[in-house]
Design an enzyme around this catalytic site. Structure first.
Site, mmCIF file in Angstrom:
data_model
loop_
_atom_site.group_PDB
_atom_site.id
_atom_site.type_symbol
_atom_site.label_atom_id
_atom_site.label_comp_id
_atom_site.label_asym_id
_atom_site.label_seq_id
_atom_site.Cartn_x
_atom_site.Cartn_y
_atom_site.Cartn_z
ATOM 1 N N ASN C 23 28.467 23.899 -69.305
ATOM 2 C CA ASN C 23 29.052 23.190 -68.155
ATOM 3 C C ASN C 23 28.615 23.868 -66.848
ATOM 4 O OD1 ASN C 23 30.664 25.455 -67.789
ATOM 5 N ND2 ASN C 23 32.417 24.574 -68.837
ATOM 6 N N ASP C 212 33.188 16.406 -78.761
ATOM 7 C CA ASP C 212 33.558 17.468 -77.824
ATOM 8 C C ASP C 212 33.289 17.042 -76.389
ATOM 9 O OD1 ASP C 212 34.228 20.383 -77.247
ATOM 10 O OD2 ASP C 212 32.206 20.248 -76.401
#
Lengths: 339, 339, 339
Positions: C23, C212
């Site tokens: 991320n 996910d």
């Protein structure tokens, strides 16, 4: 419009934008967005065309209408893509796709794109056979009439561009800065399995992503700043491209205004291994880019230096498109202001 | 050799080959394998160079020795990559990487590649500073001596290629089949974050994968059959390529024997957005390809038609390299037969 | 345990984490790790199931036991994945996979995950036929007994979840912040060739990565901070998903504690082109996320606002799972302290 939407959750999709989706300034490539739009359109139209008993098919992209990139999208934001079918003719499906960027930290949402795509159902058994499209139900009669009008208009335009397609980009040796030859660029790509549909032909979205990549490099070479896609003119997909082909995507600048650049992009396919057929022009289109400062404000663009007669002619044609779009946008804004 | 092996599990790696790693005949691209080799080398050498207290560094690929692709690898097989450090000089690390293909259905294993790579540790704080390499322990004294000999040899070779690097590929209009101009190809690639190391420079393996992609297209255009990488000559990485650069990878055929093609590939980097520096040659190398029938047997290759004096000269030079390699291989086989 | 280790080098794998694996805060996605775990498990179990003469097979993921993400992994670190077979029943293989993050600059290593996966060998000729698994040798008799107990337990659990699978996520218009409808999300994905095994079915790891991704978006929308996967409940793969299908992955929040969020994720497959079969539920699972400050410390999570009776029921069920896990962990810690 608004026939489906909520009833078809699968026509809504969200994905976080990753570093590889964007340039080094963090702006998501126009090509990444075009690819997501086309995938959503391909899914909803393939599903619709297989919704009645009969021969199975895959929906192939035939055309994308002109689309504007209304606001930039950044790494870390979620791209929300929604699609609905807005018109069906006997052999084609019109899909409306909307893209919204969502900053999940602040909750801010912005419309990034509204795109209209046309798909044609090709038989899974015989790729050259176009199947019939199950008709959709319209809530109001005028929805059907307006759709039919859009259908007729794009049909005419597709015929026109088919003729323009013969042009070739010639290389230039030792070009001067800001000339056409200075920024023109091309890439080759070997079509792999993940680029293709079940029928073994390149997804329209994959082609558009490569086109945006080349156009973006042309724009960056010209002005040497951070550039972003501002709009894409209507693109017609006249010819399919088969798995295993090599595609050459080449771009050249055709026009600059004070704050924008128009780049023409050609896609040529060479099915060199398994076909007797030679190289052919598969797609061509115009992309418009703007140059941005570090704060995200539009910067002035160096004027394109035209040298040959052809370059001067193309510059004038580009100016025509630019002025026409500008006029259309002003008319829309006036109309909107009156309501 | 054999200093480490099992003690360093991270220098062993296995991955299933996917359709995207291969051509349409199911053969894994040489470039996919070169990229895996380089990643294994980068991990083991970066780990080693940081194994003593002091300034942190990232190992950057400086050179890959000539490597042969000994047997093809296919989709669904597991590529097992193992790496060990075999020599260290004051400022460089020699890594030996072996690749084995494993058919997990039949259990069959084959050696696919043996490659030797040289890495240089660059300071994380100052990318222009080369740090010192912690020395490794040799089991036998002659291991060190042989390593030193290899080190001196490659150092000489690196100096030589630095001079050859000025050549440029000029485009040809309407070329005849089997000429150099007919098959020459180039691509552009915008360097993204996932292409780069922690220092923000392109991984050597990413560059080699792009080089193999272009060389493969040149080979396929020339003989219009299924082609596979047979070997790669030593590659020297003289210049780093920074994130955000546009790289142009171009390839041209230089020589054909009865059953092989030699392709020269150039990599030029253009750090156009954030640097005052202009375009520069970053890497160049020779790739050798063979053409395969549907049964995987080598096919005859159409002879390359040379037209200009330069093309004829390059053909002769290629022939020289071809004969030299052939002689070397025969000598090795005789040596092996005597043992 | 510990039967194999060094004898099976291919069950060890190392890869550098790239920006696209993580991320924007630099934390590697839980989904990236789950995908690596599953690939290691698929390799070792497919290899084992083909280790005796007879019909060839591909090991398909049937179940993943609950797994915790013990420490975060970052861009630039090497993920070391090791796998070993710990139990075999007549028709299934239990694989233990460990993931360790290694900072190759500092040498620091941390255990990131320990996961247990169950695979079933499906015949390469007839995908509906489950083959027999060659038995492994146990060093101690109790290893076999403990394995058998784990086998029986997971078998029961698999039966249970099969029934729960009917639920659907409905879209909500103009939801209030922190309600279930506010953060719920979905994505669609067209299954491509590189998502699939040799049998043409989606790798379990590919599915888990998409799950996910959706769960992460739900969590981030709810608390608008940097979030990371803390754990994944046991996942059962009841139904295979075929190449060319469209999968819809949808997630909704079910429960929040002070510092964690539980998200339920559904995977629906629509094999709309080449099958008579309609859309079906393929997988469902619970993911737990935590919210992290810039310094990596857990932050308080806004409480989930439940509105309907179903939402309140699911919240209570989630609370039950949360308290059960907490009690189990405390028991384990006390046990560990006593030794």
């Amino acid at each position: 419009r608004g026939l489906r939407g909520c009833e078809l959750p699968a026509s809504l999709s969200g994905r976080i934008m990753r570093p590889d989706d964007a340039n080094i300034a963090g702006n998501v490539h126009g090509g990444t967005i075009l690819k997501m739009i086309e995938e959503a359109g391909a899914i909803i139209s393939t599903r619709h065309c297989n919704s009645q008993a009969g021969e199975h098919c895959v929906a192939a992209l035939a055309r994308v209408e002109r689309t504007d990139f209304l606001s930039p999208m950044c790494i870390g934001e979620v791209a929300n893509v929604s699609a609905e079918i807005t018109y069906t003719s006997r052999h084609s499906v019109e899909v409306q796709v909307n893209v919204m960027s969502e900053n999940i930290l602040t909750g801010a949402k912005k419309v990034t794109n509204k795109a209209t795509l046309w798909y044609v159902p090709l038989s899974l058994k015989n790729v050259n056979k176009v199947l019939e499209v199950p008709p959709i139900q319209y809530v109001r009669k005028e929805q059907e009439d307006e759709g039919k009008k859009r259908y007729e208009e794009q049909k005419l335009d597709r015929l026109e561009t088919k003729q323009r397609n013969g042009d070739v980009i010639f290389p230039v040796i030792n070009p001067e800065p800001h000339t056409v030859g200075y920024s023109q660029s091309s890439l080759i790509h070997l079509v792999g399995p993940s680029d293709c549909t079940l029928l073994g032909f390149v997804h329209g979205g994959v082609t558009m992503k490569l086109m945006d990549e080349v156009a973006g490099i042309v724009a960056a070479r010209h002005c040497k700043t951070n550039i972003v896609t501002a709009s894409v003119d209507a693109i017609n997909f006249h010819e399919k491209i088969k798995k295993g082909s090599v595609i050459t995507v080449s771009g050249r600048m055709t026009f600059t205004s004070n704050k924008s650049m128009e780049i023409e992009v050609f896609v040529d396919a060479d099915p060199f291994v398994d076909e007797s057929r030679g190289r052919y022009r598969a797609v061509s289109a115009f992309f418009t880019y703007v140059s941005l400062s570090k704060e995200g404000k539009p910067l002035p663009v160096p004027q394109l230096l035209t040298e040959t007669e052809d370059e001067k002619r193309r510059f004038e044609e580009g100016k025509g498109r630019y002025l026409q779009t500008k006029a259309k946008r002003q008319a829309q804004m006036q109309q909107a202001a009156q309501h």
